[in-house]
Write a protein that holds these residues in place. Structure first.
Motif, short mmCIF file in Angstrom:
data_model
loop_
_atom_site.label_atom_id
_atom_site.label_comp_id
_atom_site.label_asym_id
_atom_site.label_seq_id
_atom_site.Cartn_x
_atom_site.Cartn_y
_atom_site.Cartn_z
N GLU A 130 -2.03 -2.68 0.44
CA GLU A 130 -0.81 -3.16 1.07
C GLU A 130 -1.03 -4.45 1.86
O GLU A 130 -0.05 -5.13 2.17
CB GLU A 130 -0.22 -2.07 1.96
CG GLU A 130 0.28 -0.87 1.18
CD GLU A 130 0.92 0.18 2.07
OE1 GLU A 130 0.98 -0.05 3.30
OE2 GLU A 130 1.37 1.22 1.56
N ARG A 131 -2.26 -4.76 2.17
CA ARG A 131 -2.50 -6.01 2.90
C ARG A 131 -2.41 -7.23 1.98
O ARG A 131 -2.58 -8.36 2.45
CB ARG A 131 -3.85 -5.98 3.62
CG ARG A 131 -5.06 -5.80 2.75
CD ARG A 131 -6.27 -5.42 3.59
NE ARG A 131 -7.45 -5.17 2.81
CZ ARG A 131 -8.47 -6.01 2.70
NH1 ARG A 131 -8.44 -7.17 3.34
NH2 ARG A 131 -9.53 -5.70 1.97
N PHE A 132 -2.11 -7.00 0.69
CA PHE A 132 -1.94 -8.10 -0.27
C PHE A 132 -0.56 -8.00 -0.91
O PHE A 132 -0.44 -7.81 -2.13
CB PHE A 132 -3.04 -8.05 -1.34
CG PHE A 132 -4.44 -7.99 -0.81
CD1 PHE A 132 -4.95 -9.01 -0.02
CD2 PHE A 132 -5.26 -6.91 -1.09
CE1 PHE A 132 -6.25 -8.96 0.48
CE2 PHE A 132 -6.55 -6.84 -0.61
CZ PHE A 132 -7.05 -7.86 0.18
N PRO A 133 0.52 -8.12 -0.11
CA PRO A 133 1.86 -7.88 -0.67
C PRO A 133 2.26 -8.88 -1.74
O PRO A 133 2.94 -8.52 -2.71
CB PRO A 133 2.77 -7.96 0.56
CG PRO A 133 2.01 -8.78 1.56
CD PRO A 133 0.57 -8.43 1.33
N ARG A 134 1.89 -10.15 -1.57
CA ARG A 134 2.25 -11.14 -2.59
C ARG A 134 1.59 -10.81 -3.91
O ARG A 134 2.22 -10.91 -4.98
CB ARG A 134 1.84 -12.55 -2.15
CG ARG A 134 2.56 -13.11 -0.94
CD ARG A 134 2.21 -14.58 -0.74
NE ARG A 134 2.64 -15.05 0.57
CZ ARG A 134 1.86 -15.08 1.65
NH1 ARG A 134 0.59 -14.66 1.57
NH2 ARG A 134 2.33 -15.53 2.80
N LEU A 135 0.33 -10.43 -3.86
CA LEU A 135 -0.40 -10.13 -5.09
C LEU A 135 0.15 -8.88 -5.77
O LEU A 135 0.27 -8.83 -7.00
CB LEU A 135 -1.89 -9.97 -4.77
CG LEU A 135 -2.83 -9.83 -5.96
CD1 LEU A 135 -2.70 -11.02 -6.90
CD2 LEU A 135 -4.28 -9.68 -5.49
N ARG A 136 0.52 -7.88 -4.98
CA ARG A 136 1.11 -6.67 -5.55
C ARG A 136 2.44 -7.00 -6.26
O ARG A 136 2.69 -6.53 -7.37
CB ARG A 136 1.35 -5.64 -4.45
CG ARG A 136 0.09 -4.97 -3.94
CD ARG A 136 0.33 -4.30 -2.59
NE ARG A 136 1.32 -3.24 -2.65
CZ ARG A 136 1.04 -1.94 -2.80
NH1 ARG A 136 -0.22 -1.55 -2.92
NH2 ARG A 136 1.99 -1.04 -2.81
N ARG A 137 3.27 -7.82 -5.61
CA ARG A 137 4.56 -8.19 -6.22
C ARG A 137 4.35 -9.01 -7.48
O ARG A 137 5.06 -8.84 -8.48
CB ARG A 137 5.42 -8.95 -5.20
CG ARG A 137 5.97 -8.11 -4.08
CD ARG A 137 7.07 -8.85 -3.33
NE ARG A 137 6.58 -10.09 -2.73
CZ ARG A 137 6.10 -10.17 -1.49
NH1 ARG A 137 6.03 -9.09 -0.73
NH2 ARG A 137 5.71 -11.33 -1.00
N TRP A 138 3.36 -9.91 -7.43
CA TRP A 138 3.14 -10.79 -8.59
C TRP A 138 2.61 -9.99 -9.77
O TRP A 138 3.03 -10.21 -10.91
CB TRP A 138 2.17 -11.90 -8.23
CG TRP A 138 2.07 -12.99 -9.27
CD1 TRP A 138 3.10 -13.62 -9.88
CD2 TRP A 138 0.88 -13.54 -9.81
NE1 TRP A 138 2.63 -14.56 -10.77
CE2 TRP A 138 1.27 -14.54 -10.73
CE3 TRP A 138 -0.48 -13.33 -9.58
CZ2 TRP A 138 0.34 -15.29 -11.45
CZ3 TRP A 138 -1.41 -14.08 -10.28
CH2 TRP A 138 -0.99 -15.05 -11.21
N ARG A 139 1.71 -9.04 -9.51
CA ARG A 139 1.23 -8.18 -10.61
C ARG A 139 2.42 -7.46 -11.25
O ARG A 139 2.52 -7.41 -12.49
CB ARG A 139 0.21 -7.17 -10.09
CG ARG A 139 -0.33 -6.21 -11.16
CD ARG A 139 -1.28 -5.21 -10.55
NE ARG A 139 -1.85 -4.31 -11.54
CZ ARG A 139 -1.31 -3.18 -11.95
NH1 ARG A 139 -0.13 -2.80 -11.45
NH2 ARG A 139 -1.92 -2.42 -12.85
#
Length: 217
Positions: free
Chosen positions: A177-186
């Protein structure tokens, strides 16, 4: 003769080339490389020194390495500036990100998988920990980079490299969860039609994922 891509539907680097072919709407035949297709194995083994897929055959041209295949598709079978821009500086930036995903996301992901292939019951925890540390560092770098790279609805070399790398990396070391942009982009990448096609075609092979495939995606 139409283009032929030799590979396997569960292979991340096969995905990488397939995504480019789907995005370019190229006319090609997919040749599955497995024990049931010895001629396809022979074609792959004849292409490069280690007999690895994917391999692209276009008439007399036989190319291996996914990035090289995408360069070839971009030059010969895709709309101008679609997969790789004609501007030299923009192309350099894309190629840098391509190497980022192959070397700093997919490579440590493969290290984890290799440990389970080596000994599924007793994988080396130290080596797995080292690989996951590398992934955390890559996730953090990508989280910062994504401030400047908006999600695109079309495919470039970056999406070709990122989608399979992040798909499997999140399986072996979930993007926190500390990487919200990366999670959304994936999630965005997995909904792009060329990527979604690869996800679906690979679904029957999930039970063979050595560390165990999660019940998602």
């Amino acid at each position: 003769m139409s283009l032929e891509l030799f590979g396997h539907p569960f292979s991340s680097y096969t995905w990488k080339a397939l995504i480019a072919l789907y995005a370019a709407e190229a006319d090609f035949e997919f040749r599955v490389v497995d024990a049931g297709h010895p001629a396809h194995i022979e074609a792959v083994q004849s292409a490069g020194p280690l007999g690895k897929f994917p391999v692209l055959r276009d008439g007399e041209n036989l190319l291996f390495e996914s990035t090289t295949i995408i360069e070839y598709i971009s030059h010969h079978h895709a709309a101008a500036d679609m997969l790789i821009p004609g501007d030299a500086d923009a192309a350099i930036g894309m190629r840098m990100l391509d190497r980022m995903f192959d070397n700093y996301v997919m490579a440590p992901t493969q290290q984890v998988v290799d440990e389970y292939i080596r000994d599924a019951e007793n994988p080396d925890a130290v080596r797995i920990g080292e690989a996951k540390d590398k992934l955390d560092r890559s996730y953090a770098w990508l989280e910062g980079w994504l401030q400047f790279y908006p999600p695109l609805d079309h495919i470039t070399l970056i999406e070709c490299a990122a989608a399979p790398a992040l798909f499997y990396a999140d399986w072996v070391h979930p993007i926190g969860e500390r990487f919200p942009r990366l999670r959304r982009w994936r999630a965005h990448l997995l909904h792009l039609p060329p990527v979604a096609q690869c996800v679906e075609d690979a679904r029957p092979y999930r039970p063979y994922f050595p560390p165990g495939a999660p019940d998602r995606d």
